[in-house]
Design a protein around this motif. Structure first.
Motif, PDB file in Angstrom:
ATOM      1  N   ASN A  15      13.201   9.245  12.371  1.00  0.00           N
ATOM      2  CA  ASN A  15      12.503   8.553  13.466  1.00  0.00           C
ATOM      3  C   ASN A  15      13.352   8.501  14.727  1.00  0.00           C
ATOM      4  OD1 ASN A  15      10.158   8.074  12.012  1.00  0.00           O
ATOM      5  ND2 ASN A  15      10.859   6.085  11.248  1.00  0.00           N
ATOM      6  N   SER A  51       0.842  -1.198   0.000  1.00  0.00           N
ATOM      7  CA  SER A  51       0.000   0.000   0.000  1.00  0.00           C
ATOM      8  C   SER A  51       0.876   1.247   0.000  1.00  0.00           C
ATOM      9  CB  SER A  51      -0.905   0.002   1.235  1.00  0.00           C
ATOM     10  OG  SER A  51      -0.128   0.179   2.405  1.00  0.00           O
ATOM     11  N   GLU A  52       0.279   2.377  -0.365  1.00  0.00           N
ATOM     12  CA  GLU A  52       1.037   3.632  -0.442  1.00  0.00           C
ATOM     13  C   GLU A  52       1.626   4.014   0.909  1.00  0.00           C
ATOM     14  OE1 GLU A  52      -1.150   6.779  -2.183  1.00  0.00           O
ATOM     15  OE2 GLU A  52      -1.492   5.743  -4.090  1.00  0.00           O
ATOM     16  N   LYS A  53       0.914   3.689   1.993  1.00  0.00           N
ATOM     17  CA  LYS A  53       1.410   4.022   3.329  1.00  0.00           C
ATOM     18  C   LYS A  53       2.622   3.162   3.710  1.00  0.00           C
ATOM     19  CE  LYS A  53      -2.997   5.633   5.247  1.00  0.00           C
ATOM     20  NZ  LYS A  53      -4.031   5.415   6.298  1.00  0.00           N
ATOM     21  N   GLN A  54       2.679   1.955   3.151  1.00  0.00           N
ATOM     22  CA  GLN A  54       3.781   1.040   3.497  1.00  0.00           C
ATOM     23  C   GLN A  54       5.055   1.336   2.716  1.00  0.00           C
ATOM     24  OE1 GLN A  54       1.696  -2.593   2.588  1.00  0.00           O
ATOM     25  NE2 GLN A  54       1.384  -3.073   4.764  1.00  0.00           N
ATOM     26  N   PRO A 111       6.852   4.097   1.918  1.00  0.00           N
ATOM     27  CA  PRO A 111       7.941   4.880   2.542  1.00  0.00           C
ATOM     28  C   PRO A 111       8.683   4.100   3.630  1.00  0.00           C
ATOM     29  CG  PRO A 111       5.941   6.195   2.350  1.00  0.00           C
ATOM     30  CD  PRO A 111       5.559   4.792   2.019  1.00  0.00           C
ATOM     31  N   HIS A 112       7.940   3.318   4.429  1.00  0.00           N
ATOM     32  CA  HIS A 112       8.588   2.536   5.484  1.00  0.00           C
ATOM     33  C   HIS A 112       9.494   1.465   4.896  1.00  0.00           C
ATOM     34  CE1 HIS A 112       6.092   4.575   8.375  1.00  0.00           C
ATOM     35  NE2 HIS A 112       4.978   4.128   7.818  1.00  0.00           N
TER      36      HIS A 112
END
Length: 743
Positions: free
Chosen positions: A454, A397-400, A402-403
């Motif tokens: 982070n 997914s798009e949220k995953q 970058p991580h």
């Protein structure tokens, strides 16, 4: 525990054992209790030397475990039986039992007990003087102990590794293992192992001629053995003291300690004999090494004679020395000048030779250490980078995304960081090579800041990035080394700053056509560095203080590596700091501007692979790590390659012997025989098979060893798919294996 308590405990166990036997039925709980009691009672027998009764109880427990289909218990019991066979010198039976144990434990994934089995198997090979096999099993055992949080059990393995190196006369390596053993034994309160390690330190010092320090270490080991009533170590300690005093020409003391050693040996033998039946006594006596025992007796008699003649020898020696002194005095006057000149030359030569020996040994020690560390880090990195690439390819997914990209960035950095730690050690030999590529400097620094953000937020730190207005973005340089320097320095600032700010600045301080000197500044308002500590900040293993090291962590190696990397890049670094007011690191390196169009396209080997007919290509993966098996298999599956997996060298040899494969990917460090040994065995009956070493070891130090074993090429873990595709394409196209047939 006193004898009375032991007997009470034995009676209690015996009563439990009898009661459980009387009520034994097909009920699983009753059978389980009987099995557990048999194991406990067997251990009690073994501890007091009644090995054959102990084995009988274990065999009964094994029968029950098979009835219960309890595979875990079967593995443990086979391992215990193997240990008993080893103790009474039944080596073939020991190997058979331990092999059964390891097979079961590998199949069910009982890695904690598999580590113990490997350790016992190593002991067996040590007894048989099969030192390389023993070291392989010890290495596997230690890895499993660490993976399963059983570090206290590693001390005994390290001690045995030290004993092997002592037998091989590699005293430096033996001492390194003993130092590790002593540290572990002290940390986990293991007097038996600590005592033995100190005595072995003494044995090494005897060999290197330091009898005084040897006496100190062995005495310390004996004191621990006496306090804890460790008879075996007292036995070894007294024998070692005898050797020390014999070297010191104190024959009386040497005789006395040798006599103590023989008395304890007699006592141990008698105790073991008392716990055997009449038939078993005969069997045990036959197994006992009478030749070694007789050798001790003979040595004792010789020392008694030496002690009796000591006074006469001393008198004759004095007379002889007096005569020689007169002759020497006469010769001295005639040869004084010549002797002085020769002595000076010899001293210089001896000093030079000794210095070269020390340097060579230090270099070997460092190389071995780095090889071990590299392997231990690369193996889990293979899992990290492999799984990350797999997840990125599976439409996250798009949220995953970058991580995952941050994780990939960190994994790539850590891998390169490991490689450059090795490169730093080659700077003096001028063997470090730069890898200049076209890269976007602004994007690179932003990526580093983003990856560390982070960590900064965890310390309530805000990172500010300033890039000089008008400065070009694309340069030619070693961008990975620049990333490592920045990550180290920015990470250092984050570590020593709480609730503060960090400023990262990039600007040009000089320009000559397209050639720039770029300055990087990393400024923080953290704890700062005192003036006296600043002088040593770039030395290895140096930090502000012991208290700072404990509070903030770290090895103290980071700034030394940074300085080395900057020197490789023909740059320089300096710092400005005030205690309590923060620190600023500056480093300057030359970079050459180049437009984006200068980028050179790399050859796409994935397209080359697809152009070949690989439908019949069959690959065997030899890898003991389950995660790495999965990753490698998935990479090959994506390339539409057929593959099978085995987890040890023995099975790999049999698979190749009985099936046709086009390529074997052979891991190096595995339980049992290593990948090197497995490849040598395969080459004995198959000279043409393509075998790649899939390894995490330090390649520069192993190339000759890999060539001699018969590998076609080496793929370093963690590998990138494009690197594997290139080597596979080269091998398949050159050997024309794309139309091979398989069984």
């Amino acid at each position: 525990m006193s004898n009375a308590k032991l007997y009470i405990f034995a009676i209690f166990l015996g009563v439990s054992f009898i009661l459980s036997a009387q009520n034994e039925s097909d009920d699983s709980e009753s059978l389980l209790l009987s099995m557990e009691n048999a194991i406990v009672f067997a251990q009690f027998d073994a501890d007091r030397g009644d090995y054959y009764n102990a084995r009988a109880k274990l065999e009964k427990a094994l029968t029950i475990s098979e009835k219960l289909e309890d595979r875990e218990s079967q593995g443990i019991i086979h391992s215990k039986i193997g240990r008993l066979h080893h103790t009474v010198r039944e080596y073939d039976q020991a190997l058979s039992s331990l092999t059964k144990a390891s097979q079961i434990q590998r199949e069910i994934g009982d890695y904690s007990n598999l580590a113990i089995t490997y350790s016992i198997k190593g002991n067996l090979h040590l007894t048989l003087k099969e030192y390389q096999a023993a070291l392989d099993y010890y290495n596997s055992a230690k890895n499993l102990f660490q993976e399963n949080n059983l570090e206290p059990m590693s001390s005994g393995v390290s001690l045995n590794e030290a004993k092997i190196q002592y037998e091989l006369k590699d005293y430096e390596k033996s001492k390194a293992y003993l130092d590790e053993t002593i540290q572990l034994a002290k940390s986990y309160d293991q007097p038996l192992i600590l005592s033995s390690a100190l005595i072995y330190i003494g044995k090494i010092l005897i060999e290197t001629g330091d009898n005084a320090l040897a006496l100190e270490k062995v005495t310390e080991g004996i004191e621990i053995a006496e306090t804890n009533d460790i008879i075996e170590n007292l036995n070894e300690g007294y024998l070692t003291l005898s050797l020390i005093y014999q070297n010191k020409k104190d024959f009386k003391s040497a005789h006395d300690y040798l006599l103590k050693h023989v008395e304890i040996s007699d006592s141990i033998l008698n105790i073991e004999r008392e716990n055997l039946s009449p038939d078993q006594k005969t069997e045990y006596i036959d197994a006992y090494n009478q030749a070694d025992y007789q050798e001790l007796k003979t040595k004792l008699e010789e020392q008694e004679s030496e002690s009796s003649l000591a006074k006469i020898t001393t008198i004759l020696s004095i007379a002889l020395i007096s005569i020689l002194s007169l002759l020497t005095l006469a010769l001295y006057k005639n040869n004084n000048i010549r002797l002085k000149s020769n002595n000076m030359l010899h001293e210089k030569n001896d000093d030079l030779i000794e210095a070269m020996k020390r340097a060579e040994q230090a270099s070997k020690t460092k190389a071995n250490f780095l090889s071990t560390v590299t392997h231990e880090l690369r193996t889990p990195l293979y899992a990290v980078t492999g799984l990350t690439n797999m997840l990125l390819d599976e439409e996250p997914s798009e949220k995953q995304i970058p991580h995952l990209k941050s994780l990939k960035f960190s994994g790539d950095y850590l891998l390169q960081f490991i490689n450059d730690i090795l490169q730093i050690n080659k700077i003096e030999a001028n063997k470090v090579e730069l890898d200049p590529v076209l890269f976007n400097l602004k994007t690179k620094v932003e990526s580093v800041c983003s990856a560390l953000n982070n960590s900064a937020l965890d310390n309530q730190v805000k990172v500010h990035f300033e890039y000089q207005k008008g400065l070009e973005h694309t340069f030619v340089g070693d961008n990975l080394k620049i990333s490592q320097i920045l990550i180290n320095l920015i990470g250092n600032s984050i570590k020593f700053t709480k609730d503060g700010d960090i400023w990262v600045r990039v600007y040009s301080i000089s320009k000559n056509n397209n050639d720039h000197i770029i300055r990087f500044e990393i400024e923080d308002n953290g704890i700062g560095i005192s003036k006296e500590k600043q002088e040593h900040m770039f030395e290895s293993f140096s930090q502000g203080s012991i208290q700072i090291n404990r509070k903030y962590g770290g090895t103290g190696l980071g700034l030394s590596i940074v300085k080395g990397l900057i020197e490789i890049l023909n740059g320089k670094i300096f710092l400005k700091s005030e205690l309590g007011k923060g620190t600023t690191f500056f480093f300057e390196i030359p970079l050459t501007y180049a437009p984006e169009t200068a980028k050179i396209e790399k050859e796409d080997y994935s397209k080359n692979i697809k152009a070949l007919d690989i439908s019949n290509i069959k690959i065997l993966i030899v890898e003991d790590n389950k995660i790495n098996q999965m990753i490698t298999k998935k990479i090959l599956s994506k390339m539409n390659l057929q593959c099978e997996v085995v987890d040890n060298g023995e099975d790999a040899v049999e698979k190749v012997r009985n099936h046709n494969y086009d390529v074997v990917l052979m891991d190096i460090h595995m339980p049992g025989i290593s990948g090197l040994e497995a490849t040598k065995q395969i080459r004995a009956f198959n000279k043409d098979l393509t075998i790649f070493a899939l390894t995490a070891v330090t390649l520069e130090d192993k190339m000759q060893e890999f060539d001699e074993a018969g590998f076609n090429d080496i793929i370093s873990k963690p590998f990138k798919q494009e690197d594997f595709e290139k080597k596979l394409f080269d091998e398949l196209s050159s050997n024309k294996k794309t139309t091979a047939s398989t069984q």
